[in-house]
Motif scaffolding. Sequence first.
Motif, PDB file in Angstrom:
ATOM      1  N   GLU A  80      -6.036 -13.586 -14.413  1.00  0.00           N
ATOM      2  CA  GLU A  80      -4.758 -13.905 -15.033  1.00  0.00           C
ATOM      3  C   GLU A  80      -3.847 -12.698 -14.926  1.00  0.00           C
ATOM      4  O   GLU A  80      -4.302 -11.557 -14.868  1.00  0.00           O
ATOM      5  N   GLY A  94       0.436 -16.672 -17.065  1.00  0.00           N
ATOM      6  CA  GLY A  94      -0.312 -16.948 -18.289  1.00  0.00           C
ATOM      7  C   GLY A  94      -0.041 -15.992 -19.429  1.00  0.00           C
ATOM      8  O   GLY A  94      -0.768 -15.995 -20.434  1.00  0.00           O
ATOM      9  N   ASN A 224      -6.722 -23.408 -22.019  1.00  0.00           N
ATOM     10  CA  ASN A 224      -6.155 -22.864 -20.797  1.00  0.00           C
ATOM     11  C   ASN A 224      -7.049 -23.299 -19.634  1.00  0.00           C
ATOM     12  O   ASN A 224      -8.239 -22.977 -19.640  1.00  0.00           O
ATOM     13  N   PRO A 225      -6.546 -24.133 -18.698  1.00  0.00           N
ATOM     14  CA  PRO A 225      -5.147 -24.289 -18.308  1.00  0.00           C
ATOM     15  C   PRO A 225      -4.416 -25.523 -18.819  1.00  0.00           C
ATOM     16  O   PRO A 225      -3.206 -25.616 -18.661  1.00  0.00           O
ATOM     17  N   ARG A 347       7.782 -25.893 -23.890  1.00  0.00           N
ATOM     18  CA  ARG A 347       6.753 -26.824 -23.404  1.00  0.00           C
ATOM     19  C   ARG A 347       7.282 -28.259 -23.429  1.00  0.00           C
ATOM     20  O   ARG A 347       7.146 -29.012 -22.449  1.00  0.00           O
ATOM     21  N   ASN A 369       0.918 -23.102 -21.424  1.00  0.00           N
ATOM     22  CA  ASN A 369       0.909 -23.697 -20.097  1.00  0.00           C
ATOM     23  C   ASN A 369       1.078 -25.208 -20.121  1.00  0.00           C
ATOM     24  O   ASN A 369       0.768 -25.866 -21.113  1.00  0.00           O
ATOM     25  N   TRP A 371      -0.055 -28.415 -17.505  1.00  0.00           N
ATOM     26  CA  TRP A 371      -0.937 -28.765 -16.388  1.00  0.00           C
ATOM     27  C   TRP A 371      -0.362 -30.010 -15.715  1.00  0.00           C
ATOM     28  O   TRP A 371      -0.238 -31.051 -16.339  1.00  0.00           O
ATOM     29  N   ARG A 408      -0.756 -25.246 -12.480  1.00  0.00           N
ATOM     30  CA  ARG A 408      -0.532 -24.817 -13.863  1.00  0.00           C
ATOM     31  C   ARG A 408       0.758 -24.016 -13.934  1.00  0.00           C
ATOM     32  O   ARG A 408       0.977 -23.105 -13.137  1.00  0.00           O
ATOM     33  N   THR A 410       3.216 -21.768 -16.480  1.00  0.00           N
ATOM     34  CA  THR A 410       3.356 -21.031 -17.740  1.00  0.00           C
ATOM     35  C   THR A 410       4.797 -21.142 -18.231  1.00  0.00           C
ATOM     36  O   THR A 410       5.737 -20.840 -17.488  1.00  0.00           O
TER      37      THR A 410
END
Length: 431
Positions: A80, A94, A224-225, A347, A369, A371, A408, A410
């Motif tokens: 990461e 991340g 995570n992820p 997000r 994150n 996905w 993924r 961030t």
Amino acid sequence: MKIIGKTAIEISDSVRQLVESGELNPGNSLPPVRELAEQLGVNRNTVAAAYQKLTQADIVISQGRAGTVIRQPAKAGEQEGLSLGTALIDMADGNPNPEYLPDPRQLFGEANVRCFLYGEETILPDLNTYGRDWLGNDCPPGMELELTHGALDAIERLCVAHLVQGDKVAVEDPGFMGTIGSIKLAGMRTVGIEIDDFGMKPDSLQMALNLGVRAVLITPRAHNPTGCSLNATRAQELKGILASHPNVLVIMDDHFALVANSPFYSIIPETTLRWALIRSVSKGLGPDLRVAFVGCDKATADRLRARLAPGMNWVSHLLQALVLSCLTSKKIISSLKAAQSTYTENRLELIQALRSEGIEVTSTVDGLNVWIPVSEDQKTIAYELAKKGWLVRSGNAFEVQRPSNAVRVTISKLNPGQAGKFVKDFKFSHG
């Protein structure tokens, strides 16, 4: 290449020397047990025992009828972090947003620090109290508290304390690359457990337990992820399954606790003999304030203390003082709440922008994150996005056993309006 020896130890040592000298390389096959036994004039059981020692030491791997071959040396794998030297908008690292992290230049002036000596308590009394209050209600009765140098350090120490090389550890699949690498480097094997929006699937966990996993490592929220989090129903289902396996080590890595939105649900049954709840401060205070609180049963605490004893490897008292100052600072607590709010807004903005363009995405409810499953090759999509100025992480970095065709992203440092621009470029790259 000539393997020599009359005992299992001599034969295994001979193979190790041939590997170290480069005469045997990864992928090379060792002679069949019967053949080598005849060459050396020893019993087949002696050669079989030598091969078993080499397998336990992760030098060879048995492939059944395909024979025994020299194993590839363990590597840390992808890590990461920032992609240094790039001019792209980094949505792959991340990391938390540095705007919400405490200023290290001010911490020493505000913290109650002094010189500490050998023989003092390994945990500062006030930090011990804070940790017990923070973790106590979420752990089974009889919790003991220890500190480690971050969550990954805790996971590795817990595995080494209770497991032996070759033991199987159940983890989410896809899973965090740092965790997967740490377990493998410690000599254990990861077994991927399928997940959905609510974490580990009960039937997949049950199957792994039936196959003999010795430990279960689970992320209760902000996985995570993928960002999935346990709900009350799923946690209860997993707890019920684990209740029938009291000798399996259960580790909960609650790494996002300082800035989490979703509630915490434990999967540790009262029947479980060895367990641990880990809460790191890295996501809220920054990766360099590398401290994790570990609540665990007494036997586990005793094993951890043997490795964190005074004069050996305790967590720096100066670092503890800085962390305590942060956790009790009204200013920093306010900043943590602001970070939590920003991460939530970013997000949701990205998820809504994706869905408005008809792009299905997992129901991420927490974490740094998002996905995004893809139908085309993930590396090609990441490359196309990079040409448009966006750096994302390919899902293959998080694979345990099953292919993860996803990317993924961030969201911690997204600026207002960037999500819409990213989604347009993503849709174009995705065809």
